[in-house]
Scaffold this motif. Structure first.
Motif, mmCIF file in Angstrom:
data_model
loop_
_atom_site.group_PDB
_atom_site.id
_atom_site.type_symbol
_atom_site.label_atom_id
_atom_site.label_comp_id
_atom_site.label_asym_id
_atom_site.label_seq_id
_atom_site.Cartn_x
_atom_site.Cartn_y
_atom_site.Cartn_z
ATOM 1 N N UNK A 99 36.806 32.936 52.737
ATOM 2 C CA UNK A 99 36.908 33.819 51.570
ATOM 3 C C UNK A 99 35.695 34.709 51.353
ATOM 4 N N UNK A 100 34.579 34.418 51.999
ATOM 5 C CA UNK A 100 33.344 35.172 51.729
ATOM 6 C C UNK A 100 33.474 36.660 52.052
ATOM 7 N N UNK A 101 33.949 37.071 53.244
ATOM 8 C CA UNK A 101 34.006 38.517 53.529
ATOM 9 C C UNK A 101 34.879 39.300 52.554
ATOM 10 N N UNK A 102 36.054 38.749 52.214
ATOM 11 C CA UNK A 102 36.928 39.481 51.296
ATOM 12 C C UNK A 102 36.305 39.585 49.911
ATOM 13 N N UNK A 103 35.612 38.528 49.473
ATOM 14 C CA UNK A 103 34.945 38.564 48.175
ATOM 15 C C UNK A 103 33.845 39.616 48.157
ATOM 16 N N UNK A 104 33.054 39.691 49.226
ATOM 17 C CA UNK A 104 31.986 40.688 49.292
ATOM 18 C C UNK A 104 32.557 42.100 49.384
ATOM 19 N N UNK A 105 33.658 42.246 50.125
ATOM 20 C CA UNK A 105 34.283 43.564 50.264
ATOM 21 C C UNK A 105 34.783 44.064 48.911
ATOM 22 N N UNK A 106 35.347 43.140 48.111
ATOM 23 C CA UNK A 106 35.848 43.545 46.792
ATOM 24 C C UNK A 106 34.728 43.975 45.859
ATOM 25 N N UNK A 107 33.492 43.575 46.185
ATOM 26 C CA UNK A 107 32.337 43.985 45.386
ATOM 27 C C UNK A 107 31.588 45.160 46.020
ATOM 28 N N UNK A 108 32.218 45.831 46.977
ATOM 29 C CA UNK A 108 31.672 47.056 47.526
ATOM 30 C C UNK A 108 30.815 46.918 48.758
#
Length: 413
Positions: free
Chosen positions: A370-379
């Motif tokens: 889940x880390x990459x998608x979470x970071x992507x959603x934060x720009x």
């Protein structure tokens, strides 16, 4: 003079460690492990069909996938302890039945709720699958061969992961996903019948009067072992990185680098193939040189080199695919965390230690996915999304250096 088998540790001749019966029982539980693993990973292929058939949205699909991961992680902590307490027959036969029931429910499901129930049933049975194969390797071949037999299970599981997706896609061209799961359910019934006929320990397991107290006691002993926690930390990171890349993120790495989705799928296959190839010799080499730390250090370093390559260096597609193979080879080091667990816990707690480690590994897998998608959603950009993977691998290397050498000497083995 005839010896009563229930009062001695000497097994009948056909149950000798490493004999034909040992191989047959190990093959049976290994086939079950491959079966349940591939049935579960088929979700990535059939999720679109399930979404359409049951009128679901993306949030439903996410919860379906998460239900299995977290249910498995919770059940896993108890699966190995029950194996140590009750033996393979009383634990693995119900596990075969739970997984088979879950597979049938997948094929018969007409609602979202039934799919979730199928996931829980499969997780309940699967918690004894991979760990059960390791347990069988230890009790039927001796603790000296525990890591090697576990490595063989990983080889076969990884190879099946490398070829499962194209096979499933080919079958779905001729079958609905419902029929495919029904047919797979009948294969599970065959495994259940064979388990009833043949599944057993080489010597009888005497269940204590208060087995649940024994299970709790086994888990309590495991969590008090500092070296077990250290192995869980670095093994969990290494396994979690491989799972996150192999199931979710490798195609994204390739498309962000300017290559096609087909290139990314090839990269995923090479990742699993690297894991399979590494599993052929990593545990054996560890036993030969009487060291868990040296192969683990080399493995984690290979992962770090591969991650630096695919995240930060622009390279031709053939080299990027090669780097995925290198990452998979390095990820094989997580198998040595199980060897450490077996060394530290000893034979009576081998199932509990394996289950504890595998549960921690899946928790790390769920977090790292889940880390990459979470970071992507934060720009965050591409490098920012995947930089935590490299940081995690470096942290794993630190824990490997902290890990004490636990490999037994040749005389002890």
């Amino acid at each position: 003079m005839t010896t009563n088998n229930t009062s001695t540790n000497i097994a009948p001749a056909r149950y000798r460690l490493g004999g034909p019966m040992a191989w047959w029982v190990w093959i049976l539980v290994t086939v079950f492990t491959i079966y349940l693993f591939n049935v579960q990973t088929m979700f990535s292929v059939v999720q679109g069909d399930i979404k359409s058939a049951l009128s679901l949205d993306e949030s439903h699909l996410t919860l379906i996938a998460g239900t299995y991961t977290w249910a498995f992680a919770i059940f896993q902590f108890f699966g190995g302890a029950f194996l140590d307490c009750f033996g393979s027959r009383k634990v693995l036969i119900p596990a075969f039945i739970f997984v088979t029931a879950g597979v049938f429910l997948y094929g018969l499901a007409t609602s979202y709720t039934v799919i979730l129930l199928a996931q829980v049933l499969m997780a309940l049975g699967a918690c004894c699958g991979f760990v059960g194969a390791g347990y069988i390797g230890g009790v039927w071949f001796g603790m000296a061969a525990y890591g090697t037999m576990f490595g063989y299970v990983q080889v076969l599981s990884s190879l099946s992961s490398a070829i499962q997706q194209p096979i499933t896609e080919g079958l779905l061209a001729h079958l609905t996903y419902e029929k495919l799961f029904i047919y797979l359910g009948f294969f599970g019934v065959m495994l259940v019948v064979l388990a009833i006929l043949y599944m057993r320990n080489p010597t009888p397991v005497v269940t204590k009067k208060d087995p649940f107290k024994v299970v709790a006691g086994n888990l309590k002993q495991i969590v008090k072992m500092p070296q077990m926690w250290i192995a869980a930390m670095w093994g969990g990171i290494v396994f979690g990185l491989n799972l996150a890349l192999g199931v979710v993120w490798t195609p994204k790495l390739f498309t962000e680098a300017g290559y096609t989705l087909d290139n990314g799928n090839l990269g995923s296959a090479l990742l699993w193939l690297g894991l399979a190839v590494g599993s052929c010799f990593w545990p054996q080499w560890s036993n030969k040189i009487q060291s868990r730390r040296i192969p683990s250090i080399i493995g984690v370093l290979l992962m770090i080199i591969g991650l630096i390559g695919v995240i930060y260096i622009k390279m031709p597609v053939w080299l990027m695919v090669t780097m995925m193979f290198v990452i998979g080879m390095g990820a094989t080091a997580h198998m040595l965390a199980f060897s450490v667990g077996g060394d530290v816990a000893g034979g009576p707690l081998v199932g509990t230690s394996s289950a504890f480690l595998n549960g921690i590994m899946f928790i790390f897998g769920g977090i790292l996915q889940n880390i990459p998608s979470s970071l992507h959603s934060h720009g965050s950009g591409f490098h920012g999304m995947f930089a935590p993977y490299l940081i995690a691998a470096v942290i794993a290397l630190v824990f490997v250096f902290i890990q004490k050498e636990t490999a037994p000497s040749t005389q002890a083995a």
